[in-house]
Scaffold this motif. Sequence first.
Motif, PDB file in Angstrom:
ATOM      1  N   ARG A  63      32.004  30.198   8.159  1.00 22.01           N
ATOM      2  CA  ARG A  63      30.914  29.034   8.380  1.00 22.01           C
ATOM      3  C   ARG A  63      31.038  28.808   6.760  1.00 22.01           C
ATOM      4  NH1 ARG A  63      28.180  32.045  12.032  1.00 22.01           N
ATOM      5  NH2 ARG A  63      27.044  33.065  10.506  1.00 22.01           N
TER       6      ARG A  63
ATOM      7  N   ASN B 257      34.129  26.675   5.743  1.00 28.65           N
ATOM      8  CA  ASN B 257      33.904  25.438   6.290  1.00 28.65           C
ATOM      9  C   ASN B 257      32.909  24.447   5.329  1.00 28.65           C
ATOM     10  OD1 ASN B 257      36.083  25.597   8.204  1.00 28.65           O
ATOM     11  ND2 ASN B 257      34.259  26.287   9.927  1.00 28.65           N
ATOM     12  N   ASP B 258      32.015  25.071   4.855  1.00 31.67           N
ATOM     13  CA  ASP B 258      30.860  24.143   4.168  1.00 31.67           C
ATOM     14  C   ASP B 258      31.549  23.621   2.915  1.00 31.67           C
ATOM     15  OD1 ASP B 258      28.960  24.549   6.196  1.00 31.67           O
ATOM     16  OD2 ASP B 258      27.970  26.129   5.076  1.00 31.67           O
TER      17      ASP B 258
ATOM     18  N   LYS C 131      34.789  23.347   2.329  1.00 36.63           N
ATOM     19  CA  LYS C 131      35.551  22.410   2.599  1.00 36.63           C
ATOM     20  C   LYS C 131      35.044  21.001   2.824  1.00 36.63           C
ATOM     21  CE  LYS C 131      39.318  24.899   4.759  1.00 36.63           C
ATOM     22  NZ  LYS C 131      40.293  25.538   6.160  1.00 36.63           N
ATOM     23  N   GLU C 132      34.073  20.921   3.484  1.00 35.20           N
ATOM     24  CA  GLU C 132      33.265  19.511   3.931  1.00 35.20           C
ATOM     25  C   GLU C 132      32.700  19.133   2.521  1.00 35.20           C
ATOM     26  OE1 GLU C 132      30.484  20.086   7.021  1.00 35.20           O
ATOM     27  OE2 GLU C 132      31.878  20.692   8.396  1.00 35.20           O
ATOM     28  N   LEU C 133      32.438  20.114   1.323  1.00 37.19           N
ATOM     29  CA  LEU C 133      31.551  19.602   0.310  1.00 37.19           C
ATOM     30  C   LEU C 133      32.703  19.279  -0.599  1.00 37.19           C
ATOM     31  CD1 LEU C 133      28.833  22.369   0.017  1.00 37.19           C
ATOM     32  CD2 LEU C 133      28.497  19.764   0.693  1.00 37.19           C
TER      33      LEU C 133
ATOM     34  N   ASN D 156      40.210  23.531  -0.841  1.00 41.83           N
ATOM     35  CA  ASN D 156      41.110  23.445   0.275  1.00 41.83           C
ATOM     36  C   ASN D 156      42.269  24.299  -0.018  1.00 41.83           C
ATOM     37  OD1 ASN D 156      42.538  21.519   1.850  1.00 41.83           O
ATOM     38  ND2 ASN D 156      43.748  20.447   0.299  1.00 41.83           N
TER      39      ASN D 156
END
Length: 67
Positions: A41, A44-45, A47-49, A53
């Motif tokens: 989680r 993923n946070d 990566k989204e921010l 990568n």
Amino acid sequence: KVPVFPSKIVEDVFEALKINPKARLSWLADNLGVSERTIKRAVNDLKELGYINSEHSKVKGVWQLLK
């Protein structure tokens, strides 16, 4: 500019990846004292921010720090 993270664990994961860009999720979980699901989680946070990568495969991959 100081990065702003949504939670302490997300910040801890980012700091750990700065030290060890080849870290696996299991290594992160063991060293940070949380479950692999929590690490997923947090990753993923990040990566989204746009902070990280992943490069290459899951086995021989390296985390690329973007910020």
